[in-house]
Design an enzyme around this catalytic site. Structure first.
Site, short mmCIF file in Angstrom:
data_model
loop_
_atom_site.label_atom_id
_atom_site.label_comp_id
_atom_site.label_asym_id
_atom_site.label_seq_id
_atom_site.Cartn_x
_atom_site.Cartn_y
_atom_site.Cartn_z
N TYR A 1 45.02 46.03 47.28
CA TYR A 1 44.30 45.59 46.41
C TYR A 1 45.11 44.40 45.29
CZ TYR A 1 42.35 45.18 41.71
OH TYR A 1 41.75 44.91 40.47
N GLY B 1 28.39 40.61 41.56
CA GLY B 1 28.79 41.97 40.94
C GLY B 1 28.45 42.00 39.70
N SER C 1 43.74 39.41 38.99
CA SER C 1 44.23 40.87 38.19
C SER C 1 45.83 40.74 37.90
CB SER C 1 43.99 41.88 39.17
OG SER C 1 44.78 43.12 38.75
N GLY D 1 31.06 42.24 35.34
CA GLY D 1 30.23 41.36 35.82
C GLY D 1 28.87 41.57 35.19
#
Length: 304
Positions: free
Chosen positions: A178, A19, A153, A25
Site C-alpha cells: 500500500y 472513486g 498518503s 471521493g
C-alpha cells in the site's frame, strides 16, 4: 484555515472524481457539485454510483452530475472509459485521481491481483490512474487552466519502489505494498508536472494526501487494529475534512504544480497546507524508471 467555503465558483467546469461514490471521493464530488461544477462520478460499481448520485442530487447543488463506470483494476476498462469520455466531452478542467484500495488488516485478502496480474494496490492506485491520465491528457491539454490531482498518503514516507516484486512474485506484505503504491502516486504527480513543464503545456499536476480519515479504506481492519492506529496517530477525521486537501489542490489559485498538500497537523489532521516532500519521493532516477515501466505495463505513452 482553508475550507470548502473558499472554493471559487466552478460553474462551467467539468471535473472527474474517481472513486466518488464513498468517503473522501464522495465529499470531494459534493463540494464541487455545490460550487457549480459538472462532476463526473467515475466508479467501479454502477449501483454504488447511482446511489451516490441520488444522495448528491437530494442536496440540490448548483452544478450537474454524471455517472460512469470505471474499473481501475482492468486496463482495458480504463481505456474504454477514457475513449467514451473523449467522444462525449469537449473539455476536462480537473481530473482527480482519488480511487484506491488498501488491503491491510487481519481480514484483508491475501495477494489480490488486478485483471492484468499486478499486485492490486499498485495496479489500481497507481497503474490504473497513470493510464487514465495518459488517455485523457489530450483533452486536459486542450482545456485552459486544467489540473490533475493525484492522491497519495502519509505512508509514502517509509516506502520504496521494488521493481522486482510488482506482481508479489517474491514476497507480499499488504501495508508495504500500500505504501509503495502511494509513493508511486506521489512520484508520478511530480514527474508528470516536470514533463508537462518541459513540453511547454500549461496543465498543473498536483499531489494531495488526506490524512487519517474514517473511510472504507479501513474496512479490512479489526476494531483492535483500528484502536492501535488511533493510539499511534490520534483520532481519525471525518471524510469531509480529509477531502479539503484534494479540493484545495483542485481549485485554489495558490496551489502549484509538483507540490503536495496535506492536513496541517502532522499530515494526519487539520486543514490544507503545503507539505515538505521527503527525499524518497524526489529521486529523479527512480521516477524516470517508474514512468518508463508504467508506459510499458499499461501501453499508454504520453508527454514524450
Amino acid at each position: 484555515m482553508w475550507t470548502k467555503a473558499n472554493i471559487p465558483d466552478q460553474s462551467g467546469k467539468t471535473i472527474i472524481v474517481t472513486g466518488a461514490n464513498t468517503g473522501i471521493g464522495y465529499e470531494t464530488a459534493l463540494a464541487l457539485y455545490e460550487a457549480g461544477a459538472h462532476v463526473v462520478l467515475a466508479c467501479r460499481s454502477m449501483d454504488k454510483a447511482i446511489d451516490a448520485q441520488t444522495k448528491l442530487e437530494a442536496l440540490d447543488g448548483k452544478g450537474t452530475l454524471e455517472i460512469s463506470q470505471l474499473n481501475l483494476s482492468d486496463l482495458n476498462d480504463v481505456k474504454k472509459f477514457a475513449n467514451q469520455f473523449l467522444k462525449s466531452h469537449k473539455q476536462l478542467d480537473v481530473l482527480i485521481n482519488n480511487a484506491g484500495v488498501a488491503n491491510t488488516g487481519e481480514n484483508a485478502p491475501d495477494r489480490p491481483k488486478t485483471a492484468d496480474g499486478y499486485e492490486e494496490q499498485f495496479g489500481i492506485n497507481f497503474l490504473g490512474h497513470f493510464a487514465l491520465t495518459g488517455c485523457l491528457y489530450p483533452l486536459l491539454k486542450a482545456t485552459s487552466g486544467a489540473r490533475i490531482v493525484t492522491v497519495s498518503s502519509n505512508g509514502y514516507q517509509t516506502a520504496h519502489i521494488d521493481f522486482n516484486n510488482l506482481r508479489s512474485e517474491n514476497s507480499y506484505d499488504a501495508m508495504r505494498e500500500y505504501r509503495q503504491s502511494k509513493l508511486a502516486n506521489l512520484m508520478f504527480a511530480i514527474e508528470l508536472d516536470r514533463r508537462i513543464k518541459q513540453s511547454g503545456d500549461s496543465v498543473l499536476s498536483i499531489a494531495a494526501q488526506p490524512g487519517a480519515n474514517k473511510t472504507e479504506l479501513v474496512r479490512h481492519m479489526t476494531d483492535k487494529e483500528i484502536a492501535i492506529g488511533k493510539e499511534r496517530i490520534g483520532e481519525f477525521m471525518e471524510p469531509w475534512q480529509g477531502a479539503l486537501s484534494l479540493l484545495y489542490s483542485a481549485v485554489s489559485p495558490d496551489a502549484l504544480g509538483s507540490n503536495l498538500y496535506e492536513p496541517d497537523q502532522g499530515g494526519f489532521r487539520g486543514y490544507p497546507t503545503l507539505s515538505t516532500i521527503k527525499e524518497n519521493a524526489l529521486d529523479q532516477v527512480t521516477a524516470t524508471k517508474l514512468w518508463d515501466l508504467a508506459e510499458k505495463l499499461t501501453g499508454v505513452v504520453y508527454l514524450q
